[in-house]
Every structure is written in structure tokens, then in C-alpha cells.
Design an enzyme around this catalytic site. Structure first.
Site, PDB file in Angstrom:
ATOM      1  N   GLY A   1     -82.203 -41.550  70.961  1.00  0.00           N
ATOM      2  CA  GLY A   1     -83.276 -41.213  70.051  1.00  0.00           C
ATOM      3  C   GLY A   1     -83.680 -42.443  69.270  1.00  0.00           C
ATOM      4  O   GLY A   1     -82.909 -43.384  69.110  1.00  0.00           O
ATOM      5  N   ARG A   2     -84.927 -42.452  68.838  1.00  0.00           N
ATOM      6  CA  ARG A   2     -85.416 -43.621  68.120  1.00  0.00           C
ATOM      7  C   ARG A   2     -86.402 -43.137  67.077  1.00  0.00           C
ATOM      8  O   ARG A   2     -87.180 -42.231  67.343  1.00  0.00           O
ATOM      9  CB  ARG A   2     -86.124 -44.552  69.106  1.00  0.00           C
ATOM     10  CG  ARG A   2     -85.982 -46.010  68.790  1.00  0.00           C
ATOM     11  CD  ARG A   2     -86.863 -46.798  69.711  1.00  0.00           C
ATOM     12  NE  ARG A   2     -86.285 -47.028  71.038  1.00  0.00           N
ATOM     13  CZ  ARG A   2     -85.420 -47.997  71.314  1.00  0.00           C
ATOM     14  NH1 ARG A   2     -84.992 -48.791  70.378  1.00  0.00           N
ATOM     15  NH2 ARG A   2     -84.976 -48.157  72.544  1.00  0.00           N
ATOM     16  N   GLY A   3     -86.347 -43.698  65.922  1.00  0.00           N
ATOM     17  CA  GLY A   3     -87.293 -43.274  64.906  1.00  0.00           C
ATOM     18  C   GLY A   3     -87.424 -44.336  63.848  1.00  0.00           C
ATOM     19  O   GLY A   3     -86.778 -45.386  63.925  1.00  0.00           O
TER      20      GLY A   3
ATOM     21  N   GLY B   1     -84.154 -45.386  62.216  1.00  0.00           N
ATOM     22  CA  GLY B   1     -83.098 -46.023  62.979  1.00  0.00           C
ATOM     23  C   GLY B   1     -83.053 -45.535  64.407  1.00  0.00           C
ATOM     24  O   GLY B   1     -83.855 -44.710  64.833  1.00  0.00           O
ATOM     25  N   THR B   2     -82.087 -46.061  65.119  1.00  0.00           N
ATOM     26  CA  THR B   2     -81.932 -45.724  66.523  1.00  0.00           C
ATOM     27  C   THR B   2     -80.626 -44.973  66.700  1.00  0.00           C
ATOM     28  O   THR B   2     -79.638 -45.290  66.058  1.00  0.00           O
ATOM     29  CB  THR B   2     -81.904 -47.026  67.352  1.00  0.00           C
ATOM     30  OG1 THR B   2     -83.026 -47.805  66.955  1.00  0.00           O
ATOM     31  CG2 THR B   2     -81.990 -46.732  68.831  1.00  0.00           C
ATOM     32  N   VAL B   3     -80.653 -43.979  67.579  1.00  0.00           N
ATOM     33  CA  VAL B   3     -79.460 -43.179  67.785  1.00  0.00           C
ATOM     34  C   VAL B   3     -78.872 -43.469  69.157  1.00  0.00           C
ATOM     35  O   VAL B   3     -79.588 -43.516  70.152  1.00  0.00           O
ATOM     36  CB  VAL B   3     -79.785 -41.675  67.696  1.00  0.00           C
ATOM     37  CG1 VAL B   3     -78.494 -40.866  67.725  1.00  0.00           C
ATOM     38  CG2 VAL B   3     -80.556 -41.379  66.447  1.00  0.00           C
TER      39      VAL B   3
ATOM     40  N   LYS C   1     -75.992 -43.208  64.638  1.00  0.00           N
ATOM     41  CA  LYS C   1     -77.310 -43.659  64.213  1.00  0.00           C
ATOM     42  C   LYS C   1     -77.219 -44.946  63.423  1.00  0.00           C
ATOM     43  O   LYS C   1     -76.484 -45.032  62.450  1.00  0.00           O
ATOM     44  CB  LYS C   1     -77.944 -42.573  63.339  1.00  0.00           C
ATOM     45  CG  LYS C   1     -79.265 -42.990  62.746  1.00  0.00           C
ATOM     46  CD  LYS C   1     -80.017 -41.817  62.223  1.00  0.00           C
ATOM     47  CE  LYS C   1     -81.438 -42.238  61.899  1.00  0.00           C
ATOM     48  NZ  LYS C   1     -82.295 -41.111  61.675  1.00  0.00           N
TER      49      LYS C   1
ATOM     50  N   ASP D   1     -88.492 -33.524  56.975  1.00  0.00           N
ATOM     51  CA  ASP D   1     -88.936 -33.830  58.330  1.00  0.00           C
ATOM     52  C   ASP D   1     -88.537 -32.704  59.267  1.00  0.00           C
ATOM     53  O   ASP D   1     -87.884 -32.926  60.273  1.00  0.00           O
ATOM     54  CB  ASP D   1     -88.369 -35.172  58.791  1.00  0.00           C
ATOM     55  CG  ASP D   1     -89.160 -35.724  59.975  1.00  0.00           C
ATOM     56  OD1 ASP D   1     -90.267 -35.206  60.240  1.00  0.00           O
ATOM     57  OD2 ASP D   1     -88.664 -36.649  60.635  1.00  0.00           O
TER      58      ASP D   1
END
Ligand SMILES: *[C@@H]1O[C@H](CO)[C@@H](O)[C@H](O)[C@H]1NC(C)=O
Ligand SMILES: *[C@@H]1O[C@H](CO)[C@@H](O)[C@H](O)[C@H]1NC(C)=O
Ligand SMILES: *[C@@H]1O[C@H](CO)[C@@H](O)[C@H](O)[C@H]1NC(C)=O
Ligand SMILES: *[C@@H]1O[C@H](CO)[C@@H](O)[C@H](O)[C@H]1NC(C)=O
Ligand SMILES: *[C@@H]1O[C@H](CO)[C@@H](O)[C@H](O)[C@H]1NC(C)=O
Ligand SMILES: *[C@@H]1O[C@H](CO)[C@@H](O)[C@H](O)[C@H]1NC(C)=O
Ligand SMILES: *[C@@H]1O[C@H](CO)[C@@H](O)[C@H](O)[C@H]1NC(C)=O
Ligand SMILES: *[C@@H]1O[C@H](CO)[C@@H](O)[C@H](O)[C@H]1NC(C)=O
Ligand SMILES: *[C@@H]1O[C@H](CO)[C@@H](O)[C@H](O)[C@H]1NC(C)=O
Ligand SMILES: *[C@@H]1O[C@H](CO)[C@@H](O)[C@H](O)[C@H]1NC(C)=O
Length: 809
Positions: free
Chosen positions: A539-541, A544-546, A560, A652
Site C-alpha cells: 500500500g502507498r499513500g 507513508g508506504t506499507v 508502515k 479518512d
């Protein structure tokens, strides 16, 4: 031969170690000599210096002969691992530990009576030695052990020290009172390892979960060797097939397993002498489930950042002003009441005297008079009034049977209040007492303290270019704020443990580090190794990146790496530990964190069943599942909002952040991160990043209005709508993006469209009445959550209430 060799080594150590030179302590005690309570230097020390044995002060002028870790911990002074006479301390004068010439080791009180003895006899020369592993051993000259402290543990096990059929760990009475307490960890007659509460009046087993058979709890009853032991690496195994690995599995300098005074069994570790002990495993994660903890007629609740809290039921007061284990009794003074009143006379008479107080989300375990299925509230009340010793009843709704069940209680024990519990307690009280309480009286205990309530207070500058450009910028900064503050993240999940709950306990208050199961600090290199160098991105947001990772204890984790978190270490730790304390079955569980230099990482449970977003896009959910997901998500959010935790606004909420557990039990991900990311740091934000969240954002984000939990309610409404219609709001928003319309109008239009869609869809999907019912309530809830005016929206606990109890209305 080995014995002699060992003896020589000891001798040489004794000759050359500074300890011996200072003559402050001995390495052994030979026959005919003694240790005196009056001389603090009269201690035995193990050859590695790790353990000491001697007189330990347990009270005023009260001493016990004990073994402890030589190096005190900053919060606990000395960590005692064994005591000879915990229930019968000796006088501070004239008391001695004597190794008699006949080989008997005795403890005398003030030079007179013998308080304790090893009951050993030897005609050869004997010697008392404290081994490096903390075992105090009485050895013959031939090296034969006549007696050892490992064979009679008190409340602590050391590595390789076995718990057997003949031994048990019994807790201390309290942190400061070392005498035998109420809790024991032992092998039961069916060969199963258990924890028993044996209080002044009652006793009951609460671990493993008493309502599960041994087999269901993964235990075997067939191996009667009855032995449990743990090793230096942190793995514990027992002959009943129970086994665990601590979260910090691997070589640690020191570990202990302790039956704690609060009824929990914990494995502690520390990496260096004199450091603080850290909990690396505990048997009970929800400490309020421990029996006897608050006594009778009281309930236990968990208050974040405070720990466990006991409260008397209304109409009751503490029996012993300082000790909760005695529980509560009916208030005396005028209003003193006696349940036996209902035994005399008819139910009408009882009805005249008694009434009921409704206590929501309060559960009392055990002591049921019976189980009455499909009872109305009124019928259950009559039943309890007629039962002379009924103290109240549990009334619980079974959502999918659509009925209520009634459990009259003859005693009110093991009470706890938890927002996750879907039942209520109706407490039987004399009407005279009932009238003196306001309906909300019981809630006053949970009033938010100023310290806990930290609403996000965020407004945006009204300056800048005008017109549509201004609108776009406002939208951008609003959404960007939402983005940076509340991170976009997708991850997939799994959990092997359904009912596993984590709660922090009061131990934290007493100076241990995190007592929560598994919640701990990881080193960066450890996480680097777990993720094999951060390769598998799941996952990416914006935040941060997971990465997917495999922890050293074989648990699969979602790790994360935060980008925006550049606050100081102390501040980060404070926030993370607050988030780590949040536990709810509908919230994703945080296992730990890493803070090292610039690195800030969070470690979560990994969910491999996918997110709601995936299930929606593949159309893989039926109405029943959608309803359950709506209810579960609402419960998770209600917990965040209602438990005085409004500062942990989610901000969110979207299908990507609602992860699915087995049985379609949803878990909300990514909550609480707003505090971890630097709010001022918006420089790196770009409009394109906002995409994932667009469409779920409440209108107040782009107005100059304080953001409250009602913003989450709005987003929740959109998610419900999306479940109903199967259409993502992001598409609609994108369509309008380039237009000149105001944000408000855009939203209204969009919502109205969605509403029509929802109804049309609902119409077209007529199932049985049952489904129709649920569909209607979902549409109703969504509509209310999407009110433009935030004050017109319900709060999350009202949403839960609406969803669960709609058929009563
Ligand atoms: C630790 O020892 C100090 C000094 O001996 C004492 O003042 C303090 O109360 C002790 N703390 C605990 C938790 O026993
Ligand atoms: C410790 O608890 C025991 C049992 O409740 C009690 O008899 C004793 O007085 C207590 N000791 C101290 C020092 O409080
Ligand atoms: C019983 O448990 C012990 C210790 O865990 C183990 O060594 C032994 O093999 C077990 N016996 C059987 C019959 O499974
Ligand atoms: C003991 O546990 C192992 C896995 O942990 C399992 O394979 C085995 O069947 C269990 N044995 C019994 C008797 O329950
Ligand atoms: C309650 O009343 C019964 C009978 O009147 C009596 O035996 C009992 O002791 C009373 N209990 C209390 C706690 O006063
Ligand atoms: C519950 O009771 C009501 C009325 O007594 C009855 O109509 C209904 O069928 C019952 N429901 C179930 C599931 O037994
Ligand atoms: C309780 O009720 C009384 C009158 O019934 C009222 O005056 C008082 O303000 C109420 N207290 C609370 C905390 O609601
Ligand atoms: C923005 O509009 C306000 C009135 O709505 C006006 O007073 C102001 O001068 C405008 N600013 C710019 C930069 O156009
Ligand atoms: C939610 O609404 C109910 C009913 O108005 C109210 O009793 C409760 O205090 C509210 N909760 C919060 C956290 O505002
Ligand atoms: C902004 O993001 C880029 C890459 O996305 C990164 O290289 C840069 O360091 C970031 N700048 C700040 C101030 O965080």
C-alpha cells in the site's frame, strides 16, 4: 568430579572477584554458618553477580528470606524472584538463616522459633550455593542437590525452571504486599494449565476462557506429565500443548514469567542489567476479563491512558475503602436494601418495592439463574422481580435471530463495561434508590477529562485568489490537509485471532513499559529484516508506504513507514503509545512501532482477506454481509469517538480503509495517525495525491469550520451509500472537477443523485422482508449521516443504536 571442578571455579572466583574482596557478600554458605537480618551485607551472590539472596524487607520491621536480581530496575528497585516465608515475615532483629551441621536449612524469627526449613538431613558436609540461573541449591560434598529453590516457586519462574504437578505460582497480594494473593497459575486435575481466582468468597477459573473446552482452547488433556517451562529465547511450552513465543523472541539477557498480583501471567524481559522490565507476553489481553478484579457488585472498565478502573454499581458502595477485591455492598444509611425483600410477598409486592436501572454495555459473567430465550424486556423484568435472589439481569440482543435473550443473575460478579459488548444490564434496585439517580448517573463516571479530549482545531486561512481558482485552492488545501493529516493507505489483512482483544492495564501506571500484548518497540534493523529490505509494497499513500513483513515470531505484519512524521522521539512515543492502547475488535491492531533517527514506522496486524473496496468492486457481498460491515464499522468508529477519544478522529473513512476479517467482521485501519504526522508540513502535497479520499470528505473540510467527529460520520454515510449503490463517489467528483460549481452545490447534487440511486437500487433488489428491513435502515442511516449541517447528523453511537435496534422502533 564435575562438582569438585565447579567448586574450584567458585573458589577461584571467590578469591579474585571484587565482591569477595569487599567481603560484602558471600558466594556460598557452609554448614554451621548463618546469614543475619541485621547485617545488610549478609547476602549470597551468584558467581555471575546476577542474583543475590538474603533478607528482603517486606514491611515495617518485617523481612523475608528472598532471591532477587542484584541490579535494581529503575522503577522497581529489586525484582524478587523467590521467597521462603512470604506469609510469615520475620523480625528485623535477631532473625537468621542458618545452615545447620545436620544439613537442615532453617529460618529463625528473632532467634527463637523456626519459621521455615528445608527439611533436609545429611550426614556429610553441606553447602548453600546460589547458581548463576537464580537457583539456590543445598549441595552435599558429592554435589548432590538436597534442596533447591527452583522446586518451590513463589510467583515467578526463571528460564528453565519447571512448573510441575507439585508446584504453582501464586500471586502476591499486591505490588507492595508480598504475601500470598488470590491468583494461581497451575496444572489442573485434567492436566491443563490454568489461572484460578480464589478470593475471600468465590473462586473461578478464567484462563483459558472457561466457556471453551480444553480442546477448543487448543489444549490437550491426555499428557499427564504436567510440566511447563520457558527458555532464554522467550518461548514457553507446556505438556498440555500450550505454547507461545514472546514478541521479542531471541536472546535477551534476562527474562521472568510472573503470576502478577493483578491476575495476569506475564513474561517480562530486559536487555541489560538494571534496565526496566518490558512485558513481552501476557496471558490475558483484556484485563477486565480477569475474575475478582473489582469484586462483587462492581464493574471494571478500561480508561485509555489510565488503565483499568473499578466502579461500584449504582446503589452499592465499596466494602473496603482501599481494596477493590472485597467488591461493593448495598449502600447502608437509610437506603440500605436487601434483595430478600422480594422473597416475601408476591411479585406485585416486589414490583412495588423494586425497579430496574438500565446500564448499557455492561456485562456480568456467570452466576446466571437460567437462560430465557426470546423474552421481551417486560417479561424478563417480571421474571427477575419474582426470583427472590435475582440481583438484576443481562439482556442481550441476538441480531441475526432478531430476538432478545434474558439472563437473570443471582450474583453480580466479574462485571465489565465495554463498548464492544452488545448487551445491557438491568440492575434491580429499590425504587427509593432509583429515584435518587438520574438516568445519566452511571455515565458520569465516563465524563471526558480535559486531558483526554483533544479535538482537532483546524481552520484554513481565508486569504488567497478569488473565484473558482480560490475554490480549487480551498478544496485542495482542505483535502490536502485531510490527506496529510489522515493518511491514505490500503492494506490487506488477516488475523488468526477473532476475539483477541488488547487492552492496556494498570501495570503501565506502575512503571512497567507497555503491558499490552505484543505492543512493543522494534529496531529498524529488525523491521528491515522482517520486510527483507522493504521490498513487498502492499500500500502507498501520502502518509507513508506499507510493506508486508514476517516478524521474528512468525507473525505476518503490515509495516508502515511514515514520511511526514518528523516530530521528536518523545512526542512520537507519547502518541504512538496512546494509539497502541486503543483496542476494539473493529479496529486494526497495532503491534508496535520503531523510532530510530529519522525513521518512524508502525507495525500492524496484517489482513489478507482484503478491503471493503475490493469486495465492493468485485460485487462479492450479500446484504447480510453489507449490514454486518456497516454495523461493525460504526462500532469501531463509535469506540474512537465516544471513549473520550475524539482527538483520534479518523478523517479518512473509505472502503479502502475498512479491512475485512473472517465472518465479514470489519476492522477500521489507519486511525489516530493525524497525531503522528506533522500538520504544518504541507509543502510536499500535491493535488493528485488527494484522489483516493476525494468524495468521502465532509463539507466542513472546505468551509472554515472546526472539524469534529461529525466529519467522520459524514464519510461513514458515504461509505454506506457506496455499499448500497455500488458506485464510488470518486467517479462523480472527478466528473465535476473542472466545473465552476461551488463545492456545496456539487456535494448536494451528488448526494441527491446518490440517494435516488440508493432507493432505486433498493427497490430493484427486493429480497425477503428481513433484507428489506435492513436495507431501509441503511438508507435511513446514510441519509442522516449526510446532512449538510454537521449538528443534524447523528453521532456514531446513535448510528450503532439505530442499526441494531431498529426493529424495536
Ligand atoms: C525504592 O527504593 C527507594 C529507596 O530505598 C524508596 O524510597 C522507594 O520507595 C522504593 N521504590 C519502590 C517502588 O519500592
Ligand atoms: C498483606 O496482606 C495480608 C493478607 O491480606 C495481610 O494480612 C497483611 O497485613 C498485609 N501486609 C501488609 C504489610 O499490608
Ligand atoms: C508430554 O509432554 C512432554 C512435555 O511437553 C513431552 O516431552 C512428551 O513427549 C509428551 N508426551 C506425550 C505422550 O505426548
Ligand atoms: C499440539 O499443537 C500442534 C500445533 O501447535 C498440533 O499440530 C497438535 O495436533 C496439537 N496436539 C494436540 C494433542 O492437540
Ligand atoms: C436480608 O434479609 C434476610 C431475611 O429478612 C436476612 O436473613 C438477611 O440477613 C438480610 N441480609 C442483609 C445483607 O441484611
Ligand atoms: C419470539 O417470540 C415471538 C412472540 O412470542 C414469536 O412470534 C417469535 O416467532 C419468536 N421468535 C423466535 C425466533 O422464536
Ligand atoms: C438530576 O436530576 C435533578 C432533578 O431530578 C436535577 O436537578 C439535576 O440537575 C440532575 N443532575 C444531572 C447531573 O443531570
Ligand atoms: C476577493 O474578493 C473580495 C470580495 O469578495 C474582494 O474584497 C477582494 O479584493 C478580492 N481579492 C482579490 C485578490 O481579488
Ligand atoms: C451521542 O448522542 C447521544 C444522544 O444524543 C448522547 O447521549 C451522547 O452523549 C452522544 N455522544 C457523544 C460522544 O457526543
Ligand atoms: C517530497 O517528496 C519527494 C518524493 O516524493 C521527496 O524526495 C522529498 O524529499 C519530499 N520533500 C519533503 C520536504 O518531504
Amino acid at each position: 568430579m564435575a562438582g569438585t571442578c565447579f567448586f574450584l571455579i567458585l573458589l577461584s572466583l571467590a578469591l579474585f572477584s571484587p565482591l569477595a574482596v569487599s567481603s560484602a557478600s558471600y558466594t556460598d554458605l557452609s554448614a554451621g554458618s548463618s546469614l543475619s537480618v541485621e547485617n545488610p551485607a549478609d547476602t549470597l551472590t551468584s558467581s555471575n553477580g546476577m542474583f543475590s539472596a538474603g533478607f528482603f524487607q517486606v514491611g515495617e520491621n518485617a523481612y523475608s528470606f528472598a532471591i532477587w536480581f542484584t541490579e535494581p530496575s529503575p522503577t522497581h528497585n529489586l525484582t524478587v524472584v523467590w521467597m521462603s516465608n512470604r506469609d510469615q515475615p520475620v523480625n528485623g532483629r535477631g532473625s537468621k538463616l542458618i545452615l545447620q551441621k545436620d544439613g537442615n536449612l532453617i529460618l529463625t524469627d528473632a532467634g527463637k522459633s523456626t519459621i521455615w526449613s528445608s527439611n533436609t538431613v545429611s550426614n556429610s558436609f553441606t553447602k548453600l550455593i546460589l547458581h548463576d540461573n537464580g537457583n539456590l541449591v543445598l549441595l552435599t560434598l558429592q554435589g548432590l542437590a538436597l534442596w533447591e529453590s527452583f522446586a518451590s516457586p513463589t510467583n515467578t519462574l526463571l528460564p528453565q525452571q519447571p512448573l510441575t504437578r507439585n508446584t504453582k505460582l501464586i500471586s502476591s497480594r499486591s505490588l507492595t504486599n508480598y504475601s500470598s494473593g488470590f491468583y494461581s497459575f497451575y496444572f489442573d486435575n485434567d492436566n491443563t494449565l490454568r489461572i484460578l481466582y480464589s478470593g475471600p468468597e468465590l473462586s473461578s477459573i478464567y484462563w483459558p476462557d472457561p466457556w471453551r473446552t480444553s480442546w477448543e482452547a487448543g489444549r490437550s488433556t491426555y499428557n499427564n506429565s504436567r510440566i511447563a517451562m520457558f527458555d532464554h529465547l522467550g518461548s514457553l511450552s507446556a505438556s498440555d500443548n500450550f505454547s507461545i513465543s514472546s514478541v521479542d523472541y531471541g536472546a535477551k539477557l534476562q527474562r521472568i514469567l510472573k503470576m502478577d498480583a493483578d491476575g495476569n501471567v506475564r513474561l517480562y524481559s530486559r536487555t541489560q542489567q538494571g534496565a526496566t522490565w518490558v512485558v513481552s507476553w501476557q496471558a490475558i489481553s483484556v484485563t477486565c476479563k480477569i475474575h475478582g478484579i473489582c469484586g462483587a457488585n462492581s464493574w471494571c472498565s478500561h480508561v485509555p491512558s489510565f488503565g483499568r478502573k473499578c466502579s461500584c454499581l449504582p446503589g452499592y458502595e465499596m466494602r473496603n475503602k482501599v481494596d477493590w477485591s472485597y467488591g461493593c455492598q448495598p449502600q447502608p444509611a437509610g437506603d440500605h436494601f436487601n434483595l430478600s425483600w422480594s422473597c416475601t410477598g408476591t411479585s406485585t409486592a416486589a414490583r412495588y418495592v423494586f425497579g430496574f436501572m438500565h446500564l448499557p454495555h455492561v456485562e456480568f459473567y456467570g452466576y446466571d439463574y437460567g437462560f430465557y430465550s426470546n423474552y421481551t424486556l417486560e417479561r424478563c423484568k417480571v421474571l427477575c422481580l419474582e426470583l427472590c435472589n435475582c440481583a438484576g439481569f443481562q439482556y442481550k440482543y441476538a441480531p441475526w435471530d432478531g430476538i432478545h435473550n434474558c439472563f437473570p443473575k443471582v450474583q453480580l460478579e466479574n462485571g465489565r463495561r465495554t463498548p464492544g459488548f452488545d448487551g445491557d444490564l438491568y440492575l434491580k434496585l429499590p425504587k427509593s434508590i432509583l429515584s435518587s439517580y438520574n438516568a445519566s448517573a452511571e455515565e458520569s463516571n465516563y465524563a471526558c477529562s480535559d486531558k483526554l479530549t483533544r479535538p482537532l482545531d483546524r481552520t484554513y486561512e481565508k486569504s488567497g485568489p478569488n473565484g473558482s481558482v480560490k475554490f480549487m485552492l480551498k478544496l485542495a488545501s482542505g483535502l490536502g490537509g485531510a490527506e496529510i493529516v489522515c493518511v491514505f493507505l490500503v492494506w490487506y489483512f488477516v488475523s488468526r485471532r477473532t476475539g483477541r482483544e488488547r487492552e492496556d492495564s494498570e501495570v503501565v501506571m506502575h512503571g512497567y513499559l507497555h503491558a499490552a500484548t505484543g505492543f512493543r518497540r522494534f529496531s529498524y534493523s529488525e523491521l528491515k529484516k522482517a520486510t527483507r529490505g522493504f521490498i513487498e509494497v502492499i500500500g502507498r499513500g501520502g502518509g507513508g508506504t506499507v510493506y508486508k513483513g514476517l516478524l521474528s515470531d512468525q507473525r505476518v505484519a503490515a509495516i508502515k513507514q511514515l514520511n511526514g512524521a518528523n516530530q521528536g522521539e518523545a512526542e512520537f512515543l507519547a502518541e504512538v503509545s496512546l494509539i497502541g492502547k486503543l483496542y476494539h475488535m473493529n479496529l486494526i491492531e497495532m503491534w508496535g512501532y520503531c523510532v530510530e533517527g529519522k525513521h518512524r514506522l508502525l507495525v500492524y496486524e496484517y489482513m489478507e482477506h482484503g478491503s471493503l473496496a475490493e469486495k465492493l468492486s468485485s460485487n462479492g457481498l450479500d446484504w447480510k454481509q453489507k449490514f454486518e460491515i456497516a454495523v461493525g464499522t460504526a462500532k469501531g468508529l463509535a469506540y474512537l469517538h465516544e471513549e473520550c477519544l475524539e482527538w483520534v478522529l479518523h478523517c479518512d473513512i473509505k472502503p479502502q480503509n475498512i479491512l475485512l476479517h473472517s465472518n465479514y467482521n470489519p476492522k477500521v485501519a489507519d486511525f489516530g495517525l493525524s497525531k503522528l504526522l506533522n500538520r504544518g508540513e504541507q509543502s510536499n502535497f500535491s493535488f493528485s495525491r488527494v484522489r483516493g479520499t476525494r468524495g468521502y470528505v465532509a463539507p466542513e473540510w472546505v468551509q472554515n469550520i472546526r472539524i469534529t467527529s461529525k466529519a467522520d460520520v459524514y464519510s461513514y454515510g458515504i461509505v454506506v451509500l457506496e455499499m448500497l449503490t455500488g458506485k464510488s463517489p470518486a467517479e462523480s467528483v472527478q466528473a465535476i472537477e473542472g466545473g465552476e460549481e461551488t463545492h456545496e452545490k456539487m456535494m448536494v447534487t451528488w448526494v441527491r443523485e446518490k440517494m435516488n440511486g440508493a432507493f432505486a437500487n433498493a427497490e430493484s433488489q427486493k429480497g425477503d422482508d428481513y433484507e428489506q428491513d435492513r436495507l431501509e435502515i441503511l438508507v435511513k442511516v446514510a441519509l442522516q449521516c449526510l446532512e449538510e449541517d454537521k449538528d443534524a447528523r447523528p453521532n456514531m453511537s446513535q448510528v450503532v443504536e439505530m442499526l441494531l435496534h431498529h426493529e424495536n422502533n
